[in-house]
Design a protein around this motif. Sequence first.
Motif, PDB file in Angstrom:
ATOM      1  N   LEU A  54       8.337  12.335  -3.756  1.00  0.00           N
ATOM      2  CA  LEU A  54       7.429  13.244  -4.174  1.00  0.00           C
ATOM      3  C   LEU A  54       7.382  11.664  -4.754  1.00  0.00           C
ATOM      4  O   LEU A  54       5.923  10.528  -5.210  1.00  0.00           O
ATOM      5  N   TYR A  67      -0.472  14.418 -11.057  1.00  0.00           N
ATOM      6  CA  TYR A  67      -0.970  15.823 -11.843  1.00  0.00           C
ATOM      7  C   TYR A  67       0.364  17.358 -11.708  1.00  0.00           C
ATOM      8  O   TYR A  67      -0.078  17.713 -12.736  1.00  0.00           O
ATOM      9  N   LEU A  68       1.045  16.548 -10.850  1.00  0.00           N
ATOM     10  CA  LEU A  68       1.810  17.484 -10.751  1.00  0.00           C
ATOM     11  C   LEU A  68       3.074  16.976 -11.798  1.00  0.00           C
ATOM     12  O   LEU A  68       3.985  17.766 -12.220  1.00  0.00           O
ATOM     13  N   ILE A  69       2.998  15.644 -11.951  1.00  0.00           N
ATOM     14  CA  ILE A  69       3.978  15.232 -12.906  1.00  0.00           C
ATOM     15  C   ILE A  69       3.523  15.026 -14.019  1.00  0.00           C
ATOM     16  O   ILE A  69       4.725  14.670 -15.163  1.00  0.00           O
ATOM     17  N   TRP A 115      12.312  15.854  -7.286  1.00  0.00           N
ATOM     18  CA  TRP A 115      10.636  14.474  -6.986  1.00  0.00           C
ATOM     19  C   TRP A 115      10.857  13.220  -6.606  1.00  0.00           C
ATOM     20  O   TRP A 115       9.789  12.918  -6.148  1.00  0.00           O
ATOM     21  N   LEU A 152      -2.698  13.161  -6.686  1.00  0.00           N
ATOM     22  CA  LEU A 152      -1.530  14.473  -6.979  1.00  0.00           C
ATOM     23  C   LEU A 152       0.006  13.940  -7.721  1.00  0.00           C
ATOM     24  O   LEU A 152       0.251  15.327  -8.685  1.00  0.00           O
TER      25      LEU A 152
END
Length: 226
Positions: free
Chosen positions: A181, A60-62, A178, A57
């Motif tokens: 995460l 995918y996001l970063i 960020w 995840l």
Amino acid sequence: MFFTDTELFQMLQTTFQDFLAFSKNPVKAESYTPMSARSMVAFLLIALVLVIPFGLLMNYLIGDQFDSLFEEIFKINKWLIVPLGILLAPLIEEPIFRLHLDLKKSSIWWSMILSFLVMSTQWFLLVAFLVYMIFLLISVSQKEVVNLKFVVYTSAIFFGVVHLGNFSNFDFVSHFYWIPLLVGAQFFIGLMLSYIRLNHGIWYSILFHGVYNAILIIPSVYFYEP
């Protein structure tokens, strides 16, 4: 070491319940006991089941927004990361972030001294950690009761945040949103290592840390293509 599906499920359920109870109310065992191979496997499976999806995840996001120091090491010699991650990191990080959990003055001193090896390039983090260590040292010296949950969670937070140093272009001010995460997986592993350290001793937390890193690092290195 073989077991049926039922035994595996029961083992994972019991291990997770024990860890969850520890997370709610951390306690130090009256005496350390050897960590069984089954318990080691159970903790590894729980860690991987939770951490790998979280890592996917995050990726995918970063994506490649932040430059990883591991990528730079891979370009020099990809196998160099194996001894660094599997041997050196656990041998240094565990004494820094978990040794002092027993709230002994000698352990606190060692954690404080060794922190300079890891945090010297992150001066603000080093200062914060030293303040935390001095607070513990004064409290223990004056025989004050220290909240173990505070110590376990604070050390896990420091363990997570220090891994932001793995990104060469990460700026705390610009990218503060960020941080949860980026350090979430390390924070969770930090709590798990704290459980192992306070129930089985520092050498078992070092061993678990090394095995956990090996499971993640060796396949990444083997299949890495520049």
